[in-house]
Design a protein around this motif. Structure first.
Motif, PDB file in Angstrom:
ATOM      1  N   PRO A 359      -8.608  -3.847  11.622  1.00 47.16           N
ATOM      2  CA  PRO A 359      -7.632  -3.317  10.657  1.00 47.16           C
ATOM      3  C   PRO A 359      -6.178  -3.490  11.076  1.00 47.16           C
ATOM      4  N   SER A 360      -5.899  -3.471  12.382  1.00 46.82           N
ATOM      5  CA  SER A 360      -4.523  -3.646  12.841  1.00 46.82           C
ATOM      6  C   SER A 360      -4.048  -5.085  12.691  1.00 46.82           C
ATOM      7  N   LEU A 361      -4.984  -6.035  12.668  1.00 45.05           N
ATOM      8  CA  LEU A 361      -4.625  -7.448  12.602  1.00 45.05           C
ATOM      9  C   LEU A 361      -4.756  -8.038  11.203  1.00 45.05           C
ATOM     10  N   ALA A 362      -5.594  -7.457  10.358  1.00 42.88           N
ATOM     11  CA  ALA A 362      -5.856  -8.029   9.036  1.00 42.88           C
ATOM     12  C   ALA A 362      -4.548  -8.232   8.265  1.00 42.88           C
ATOM     13  N   PRO A 363      -4.296  -9.440   7.744  1.00 42.85           N
ATOM     14  CA  PRO A 363      -3.039  -9.693   7.027  1.00 42.85           C
ATOM     15  C   PRO A 363      -2.892  -8.862   5.769  1.00 42.85           C
ATOM     16  N   VAL A 364      -4.002  -8.622   5.080  1.00 46.16           N
ATOM     17  CA  VAL A 364      -3.977  -7.850   3.838  1.00 46.16           C
ATOM     18  C   VAL A 364      -4.930  -6.668   4.002  1.00 46.16           C
ATOM     19  N   LYS A 365      -4.422  -5.476   3.775  1.00 48.67           N
ATOM     20  CA  LYS A 365      -5.257  -4.284   3.924  1.00 48.67           C
ATOM     21  C   LYS A 365      -6.012  -3.951   2.636  1.00 48.67           C
ATOM     22  N   VAL A 366      -5.367  -4.174   1.483  1.00 45.24           N
ATOM     23  CA  VAL A 366      -5.933  -3.744   0.203  1.00 45.24           C
ATOM     24  C   VAL A 366      -5.697  -4.818  -0.850  1.00 45.24           C
ATOM     25  N   ALA A 367      -6.730  -5.092  -1.647  1.00 38.77           N
ATOM     26  CA  ALA A 367      -6.582  -5.927  -2.846  1.00 38.77           C
ATOM     27  C   ALA A 367      -6.670  -5.021  -4.068  1.00 38.77           C
ATOM     28  N   LEU A 368      -5.767  -5.215  -5.000  1.00 40.16           N
ATOM     29  CA  LEU A 368      -5.651  -4.354  -6.179  1.00 40.16           C
ATOM     30  C   LEU A 368      -6.011  -5.163  -7.415  1.00 40.16           C
ATOM     31  N   ASP A 369      -7.087  -4.737  -8.109  1.00 39.05           N
ATOM     32  CA  ASP A 369      -7.560  -5.478  -9.277  1.00 39.05           C
ATOM     33  C   ASP A 369      -7.828  -4.538 -10.443  1.00 39.05           C
ATOM     34  N   VAL A 396      -0.578  -5.276   0.544  1.00 39.59           N
ATOM     35  CA  VAL A 396      -1.401  -5.245  -0.668  1.00 39.59           C
ATOM     36  C   VAL A 396      -1.423  -6.636  -1.298  1.00 39.59           C
ATOM     37  N   TRP A 397      -2.595  -7.054  -1.749  1.00 42.79           N
ATOM     38  CA  TRP A 397      -2.747  -8.298  -2.498  1.00 42.79           C
ATOM     39  C   TRP A 397      -2.818  -7.959  -3.988  1.00 42.79           C
ATOM     40  N   VAL A 420      -9.693  -9.048   3.744  1.00 40.60           N
ATOM     41  CA  VAL A 420      -9.137  -7.854   3.099  1.00 40.60           C
ATOM     42  C   VAL A 420     -10.047  -6.654   3.373  1.00 40.60           C
ATOM     43  N   LEU A 421      -9.459  -5.551   3.851  1.00 36.66           N
ATOM     44  CA  LEU A 421     -10.253  -4.394   4.242  1.00 36.66           C
ATOM     45  C   LEU A 421     -10.906  -3.702   3.060  1.00 36.66           C
ATOM     46  N   PHE A 422     -10.124  -3.456   1.999  1.00 38.99           N
ATOM     47  CA  PHE A 422     -10.630  -2.696   0.854  1.00 38.99           C
ATOM     48  C   PHE A 422     -10.207  -3.380  -0.447  1.00 38.99           C
ATOM     49  N   THR A 423     -11.078  -3.252  -1.442  1.00 36.50           N
ATOM     50  CA  THR A 423     -10.765  -3.707  -2.790  1.00 36.50           C
ATOM     51  C   THR A 423     -10.745  -2.500  -3.715  1.00 36.50           C
ATOM     52  N   ILE A 424      -9.629  -2.321  -4.399  1.00 36.86           N
ATOM     53  CA  ILE A 424      -9.480  -1.204  -5.344  1.00 36.86           C
ATOM     54  C   ILE A 424      -9.588  -1.765  -6.755  1.00 36.86           C
ATOM     55  N   LEU A 425     -10.482  -1.194  -7.533  1.00 36.92           N
ATOM     56  CA  LEU A 425     -10.693  -1.638  -8.911  1.00 36.92           C
ATOM     57  C   LEU A 425     -10.341  -0.510  -9.867  1.00 36.92           C
ATOM     58  N   LEU A 426      -9.356  -0.762 -10.718  1.00 36.75           N
ATOM     59  CA  LEU A 426      -8.960   0.189 -11.748  1.00 36.75           C
ATOM     60  C   LEU A 426      -9.587  -0.214 -13.073  1.00 36.75           C
ATOM     61  N   SER A 427     -10.026   0.775 -13.853  1.00 38.48           N
ATOM     62  CA  SER A 427     -10.646   0.510 -15.148  1.00 38.48           C
ATOM     63  C   SER A 427     -10.205   1.566 -16.148  1.00 38.48           C
ATOM     64  N   ASP A 428     -10.838   1.556 -17.326  1.00 32.76           N
ATOM     65  CA  ASP A 428     -10.444   2.527 -18.348  1.00 32.76           C
ATOM     66  C   ASP A 428     -10.701   3.965 -17.895  1.00 32.76           C
ATOM     67  N   SER A 429     -11.687   4.165 -16.989  1.00 32.11           N
ATOM     68  CA  SER A 429     -11.925   5.523 -16.493  1.00 32.11           C
ATOM     69  C   SER A 429     -10.757   6.017 -15.644  1.00 32.11           C
ATOM     70  N   THR A 430     -10.001   5.104 -15.059  1.00 33.78           N
ATOM     71  CA  THR A 430      -8.826   5.507 -14.292  1.00 33.78           C
ATOM     72  C   THR A 430      -7.794   6.155 -15.205  1.00 33.78           C
ATOM     73  N   LEU A 431      -7.665   5.615 -16.407  1.00 33.14           N
ATOM     74  CA  LEU A 431      -6.714   6.208 -17.355  1.00 33.14           C
ATOM     75  C   LEU A 431      -7.201   7.547 -17.870  1.00 33.14           C
ATOM     76  N   GLU A 432      -8.515   7.740 -17.919  1.00 31.28           N
ATOM     77  CA  GLU A 432      -9.073   8.982 -18.457  1.00 31.28           C
ATOM     78  C   GLU A 432      -9.064  10.107 -17.435  1.00 31.28           C
ATOM     79  N   ASN A 433      -9.547   9.810 -16.194  1.00 36.55           N
ATOM     80  CA  ASN A 433      -9.699  10.890 -15.214  1.00 36.55           C
ATOM     81  C   ASN A 433      -9.122  10.565 -13.834  1.00 36.55           C
ATOM     82  N   GLY A 434      -8.454   9.414 -13.678  1.00 33.19           N
ATOM     83  CA  GLY A 434      -7.808   9.078 -12.417  1.00 33.19           C
ATOM     84  C   GLY A 434      -8.728   8.531 -11.345  1.00 33.19           C
ATOM     85  N   LEU A 435      -9.965   8.189 -11.695  1.00 35.53           N
ATOM     86  CA  LEU A 435     -10.922   7.702 -10.705  1.00 35.53           C
ATOM     87  C   LEU A 435     -10.851   6.177 -10.580  1.00 35.53           C
ATOM     88  N   ILE A 436     -10.941   5.703  -9.357  1.00 32.41           N
ATOM     89  CA  ILE A 436     -10.963   4.264  -9.088  1.00 32.41           C
ATOM     90  C   ILE A 436     -12.194   3.940  -8.240  1.00 32.41           C
TER      91      ILE A 436
END
Length: 468
Positions: A359-369, A396-397, A420-436
């Motif tokens: 994690p300290s070396l990874a160029p990108v920590k999070v991908a946002l999709d 962030v990517w 990339v350490l983590f991939t975050i996926l936002l969808s319509d439920s994110t707009l409804e209740n804030g969950l990703i």
């Protein structure tokens, strides 16, 4: 009778087809079991994912420093260099940073020279010169040209000196030269160190066409000054410290090892190695140089060099630690690559390549999709989350900016190969209740989390990895 013959003929054809299918299946299975060349796999991945650039990305060119870095490779090397610098300047007190010139002085015959090509062409094209005159003109030009540094300990130097040879009138610009100027910082009290990092130039042997190319390497150097009484103890300390540090970021710690050596001048030291598929290559060298190099650099001016060791006045002994950051990047790329077999929903076998960088070396920590949902609203949420993470210095990517539609499986494969350490996926439920949806690179596990908790989760995860 005719019906029987037709049936018999069709049965034979069916049997042959079945036998041919079994042979192809067996051949495909055998090919899939064959282990691919790890060097080819790493170099292909590094080029396709923009870690390494160059006309020829292969083992010899990588070791010789004939390559450049793409966006991800540049950040990876920067992260490694920052970790090296932090470990050296914070592991012990009284370590000070330096930045010396890439070139200086005139050097000797074996030094790397920075020559004006136009001036050399004028000399070579001048007519009516004898061989002696031409040689004298070229030597004059070389003598006036600057010398490129090949190491950080002594900066831009001339020929290597054997112990019995007289001093060369060459000014040295490395840590040894800066020693006397640094004594006031420590009130002439031992021990203390001078650290530096920068590009050095390394000549390589001629290739098959007879062309000699100059390679580049990012070297990191610590020069540690201690009393003669404790010099051996400090060498043992730094060997343990450096080996533990390199292993800290590795998935296969046993690939990093150490071995004692003695050079042609009789100087003893220890080299740290990484075991590549083709064999061991040095990544860092530690040498106990005694006081000889320091005395030679300062023309045997003992009064100028004396320090205090408790109640005694001594000439310090020098310990040199020199690490190759480019070789370190290459080592961690090989170390972190894992090839995992995976069967998809249609029972097809795939090889999943994962770059499990620390994690300290990874160029990108999070991908946002973005997933399904209102595009404009989701993009606005992505922009807000992106800025929030960037403010915390989390790389962030912005995958949500991609215009080409790709499946989630293809996205995950791409991000795994990027490390990339983590991939975050936002969808319509994110707009409804804030969950990703949050996917972990190392486990492939997907979990649901509230968007307000993401920042703190990532900060704690990265800090925990650094403190291991």
């Amino acid at each position: 009778m005719a019906t029987y013959c037709v049936r018999r003929y069709l049965g034979l054809l069916k049997g042959r087809a079945s036998l041919g299918w079994q042979k192809r299946k067996f051949a495909d299975s055998a090919r899939s079991d064959e282990a691919p060349d790890p060097t080819a796999v790493v170099t292909d991945l590094c080029r396709s994912r923009h870690f390494i650039t160059g006309e020829q990305v292969e083992k010899d060119s990588l070791l010789a420093g004939w390559h450049g870095y793409g966006p991800l490779g540049m950040v990876l090397r920067r992260n490694l260099a920052e970790q090296w610098w932090r470990s050296m300047t914070t592991s012990r007190g009284q370590v000070f940073g330096l930045s010396t010139l890439h070139q200086a002085g005139s050097g000797g015959r074996k030094a790397l020279k920075l020559v004006d090509g136009e001036a050399l062409a004028v000399i070579l094209k001048e007519k009516g010169q004898s061989v002696e005159q031409l040689t004298a003109e070229v030597e004059r030009l070389l003598g006036a040209s600057a010398t490129l540094r090949t190491e950080l300990l002594q900066g831009a130097v001339g020929e290597q000196r054997a112990p019995s040879r007289p001093l060369l009138p060459v000014r040295l610009f490395g840590a040894l030269e800066q020693y006397a100027h640094s004594l006031s910082l420590v009130n002439r009290k031992l021990p203390f160190g001078l650290a530096e990092m920068g590009v050095c130039y390394q000549p390589a042997a001629p290739d098959s066409e007879g062309t000699t190319r100059t390679g580049e390497a990012m070297l990191a150097s610590l020069v540690w000054f201690s009393s003669p009484r404790t010099a051996g103890q400090w060498l043992d300390f730094w060997v343990r410290h450096r080996l533990q540090w390199w292993r800290k970021f590795a998935t296969g710690a046993s690939n990093f090892s150490s071995s004692d050596f003695q050079d042609e001048c009789g100087t003893k030291g220890t080299r740290l190695y990484y075991s590549f598929p083709w064999g061991r290559e040095p990544i860092e060298t530690l040498q106990s140089l005694g006081d000889r190099e320091l005395l030679e650099t300062h023309q045997d001016n003992r009064a100028k060099l004396q320090c205090r060791d408790e109640r005694k006045t001594v000439i310090p002994h020098v310990l040199s630690v020199s690490g190759n950051m480019d070789r370190g990047v290459l080592a961690y790329l090989y170390d972190s690559l894992q090839q995992l077999k995976k069967v998809d929903s249609k029972q097809r076998l795939h090889q999943r390549k994962v770059l499990k960088l620390h994690p300290s070396l990874a160029p990108v920590k999070v991908a946002l999709d973005m997933g399904r949902g209102p595009t404009l609203e989701l993009r606005q949420v992505c922009e807000g989350l992106l800025q929030e993470l960037l403010e915390e210095d989390i790389a962030v990517w912005p995958g949500y900016l991609e215009t080409m539609q790709t499946s989630l499986e293809q996205l995950h494969s791409k991000y795994d190969e990027m490390g990339v350490l983590f991939t975050i996926l936002l969808s319509d439920s994110t707009l409804e209740n804030g969950l990703i949806q949050l996917r972990n690179r190392d486990t492939s596990i997907k979990e649901v989390m509230h968007i307000s908790h993401i920042k703190n989760f990532l900060i704690k995860y990265i800090l925990a990895a650094e403190n291991v």
